[in-house]
Design a protein around this motif. Structure first.
Motif, PDB file in Angstrom:
ATOM      1  N   UNK A  75       0.895  -1.168  -0.150  1.00 61.34           N
ATOM      2  CA  UNK A  75       0.047   0.044  -0.076  1.00 61.34           C
ATOM      3  C   UNK A  75       0.851   1.399  -0.070  1.00 61.34           C
ATOM      4  N   UNK A  76       1.881   1.030   0.956  1.00 63.03           N
ATOM      5  CA  UNK A  76       2.926   2.483   0.928  1.00 63.03           C
ATOM      6  C   UNK A  76       3.535   2.654  -0.439  1.00 63.03           C
ATOM      7  N   UNK A  77       3.945   1.596  -1.119  1.00 66.82           N
ATOM      8  CA  UNK A  77       4.581   1.669  -2.526  1.00 66.82           C
ATOM      9  C   UNK A  77       3.569   2.236  -3.399  1.00 66.82           C
ATOM     10  N   UNK A  78       2.299   1.816  -3.363  1.00 70.63           N
ATOM     11  CA  UNK A  78       1.279   2.423  -4.309  1.00 70.63           C
ATOM     12  C   UNK A  78       0.970   3.733  -4.159  1.00 70.63           C
ATOM     13  N   UNK A  79       0.880   4.020  -2.916  1.00 64.58           N
ATOM     14  CA  UNK A  79       0.700   5.552  -2.687  1.00 64.58           C
ATOM     15  C   UNK A  79       1.875   6.266  -3.003  1.00 64.58           C
ATOM     16  N   UNK A  80       3.120   5.813  -2.842  1.00 59.85           N
ATOM     17  CA  UNK A  80       4.550   6.460  -3.455  1.00 59.85           C
ATOM     18  C   UNK A  80       4.147   6.760  -4.875  1.00 59.85           C
ATOM     19  N   UNK A 106       0.746   9.522   3.389  1.00 62.97           N
ATOM     20  CA  UNK A 106      -0.025   8.300   4.009  1.00 62.97           C
ATOM     21  C   UNK A 106       1.348   7.159   3.547  1.00 62.97           C
ATOM     22  N   UNK A 107       1.911   7.338   2.488  1.00 66.57           N
ATOM     23  CA  UNK A 107       3.085   6.235   2.227  1.00 66.57           C
ATOM     24  C   UNK A 107       3.741   6.100   3.443  1.00 66.57           C
ATOM     25  N   UNK A 108       4.460   7.320   4.031  1.00 66.66           N
ATOM     26  CA  UNK A 108       5.171   7.220   5.159  1.00 66.66           C
ATOM     27  C   UNK A 108       4.417   6.536   6.436  1.00 66.66           C
ATOM     28  N   UNK A 109       3.318   6.981   6.698  1.00 69.01           N
ATOM     29  CA  UNK A 109       2.509   6.578   7.733  1.00 69.01           C
ATOM     30  C   UNK A 109       2.454   4.938   7.735  1.00 69.01           C
ATOM     31  N   UNK A 114       3.599  -0.762   8.856  1.00 73.94           N
ATOM     32  CA  UNK A 114       4.128  -2.126   8.105  1.00 73.94           C
ATOM     33  C   UNK A 114       5.251  -2.522   9.065  1.00 73.94           C
ATOM     34  N   UNK A 115       6.420  -1.538   9.453  1.00 74.85           N
ATOM     35  CA  UNK A 115       7.288  -1.897  10.205  1.00 74.85           C
ATOM     36  C   UNK A 115       6.960  -2.605  11.699  1.00 74.85           C
ATOM     37  N   UNK A 116       5.976  -1.836  12.304  1.00 70.44           N
ATOM     38  CA  UNK A 116       5.443  -2.090  13.513  1.00 70.44           C
ATOM     39  C   UNK A 116       5.068  -3.450  13.469  1.00 70.44           C
ATOM     40  N   UNK A 117       4.141  -3.823  12.262  1.00 72.74           N
ATOM     41  CA  UNK A 117       3.310  -5.281  12.361  1.00 72.74           C
ATOM     42  C   UNK A 117       4.722  -6.126  12.079  1.00 72.74           C
ATOM     43  N   UNK A 118       5.750  -5.791  11.326  1.00 72.45           N
ATOM     44  CA  UNK A 118       6.915  -6.861  11.287  1.00 72.45           C
ATOM     45  C   UNK A 118       7.604  -6.884  12.470  1.00 72.45           C
TER      46      UNK A 118
END
Length: 269
Positions: A75-80, A106-109, A114-118
């Motif tokens: 999702x972050x990649x798509x927003x970028x 939005x991409x940053x957040x 995602x890092x938090x989930x990982x």
């Protein structure tokens, strides 16, 4: 290279759809937990991070959370791409650049989420670093030059995003990006409009927290979705306000899942 372009486009579309679906799951959890709290069924008002932590308690929770983390990266990649390639043709005017800037935010957040989930997957639910992301962000910003004004600017942007969400829902502006059968539209569009409006309300509340934090020069006054939900619960008729917003956030989760299924995605790569 030209022969590989369709494969690249297909990969981007897949990641974008997985990303919308992952966002949908997160908001279904946020709305569901808040609804349980509103009706006294033992749930807690949680933000996105708390919702992700709750996934680990489900059967195959680690695997599910890994998929969600991957989807949030997509999702972050798509927003970028949406921001940099202007895939939705917002243009380079003031309004267009503002929208594209919001897409980058939005991409940053969602990358951070995602890092938090990982991190939850790797550390098997360790709460280290979970904290309050909004307060951490406000604290970091206040340490920068003109920090108070940066925090206030974040608040203003969030309020603006909230208003934009409400307008998008009211006018059903998402329609131009959807390719949805009429029989689905009849029930889906009211759900989408309601979900967008309520998410806009939550954004506006979160933005007001940042402005208060800037005014009082106190980052602990900043807050995210969980704090917004708790603030609503503490108002008169708080149980019903919380229930209303919880249902709206659940509806936004459904909107995200519908977006994953029916949105036209045309990556310019």
């Amino acid at each position: 290279m030209a022969s590989h372009t369709p494969k690249h486009r297909d990969a981007v579309k897949l990641f974008a759809r997985l990303g919308y679906a992952s966002r949908g799951v997160v908001y279904l959890l946020v709305g569901g937990l808040a609804a349980l709290a509103a009706f006294g069924q033992g749930g807690q008002t949680e933000g996105s991070r708390g919702a992700l932590e709750s996934v680990l308690t489900a059967p195959f929770g680690k695997s599910l959370l890994s998929i969600i983390a991957l989807g949030l990266v997509g999702y972050a990649m798509w927003r970028t791409l949406q921001a940099l390639q202007d895939t939705d043709h917002h243009g380079s005017g003031i309004k267009g650049l503002a929208i594209r800037g919001g897409l980058l935010v939005s991409a940053v957040t969602h990358t951070l989420l995602a890092f938090f989930a990982a991190n939850l997957v790797v550390h098997l639910g360790s709460s280290s670093g979970s904290g309050n992301g909004s307060q951490d962000a406000a604290s970091w910003l206040m340490q920068q030059p003109l920090g108070r004004w940066l925090v206030a600017a974040v608040g203003a942007v969030l309020i603006g995003a909230g208003i934009a969400h409400a307008i998008k829902g009211w006018k059903a502006k998402f329609d131009r990006h959807f390719s949805m059968p009429p029989k689905v539209q009849r029930w889906a569009y009211p759900v989408c409009r309601f979900g967008l409006a309520v998410r806009g309300l939550v954004f506006a509340i979160v933005g007001s927290f940042f402005i208060i934090a800037a005014y009082q020069y106190n980052p602990s006054q900043a807050g995210g979705t969980a704090e917004a939900l708790n603030a609503l619960r503490n108002q008169a008729f708080g149980q019903w306000l919380l229930a209303f917003v919880a249902i709206g956030l659940f509806a936004f989760g459904i909107y995200s899942l519908l977006t994953a299924a029916y949105r036209r995605i045309n990556p310019s790569v």
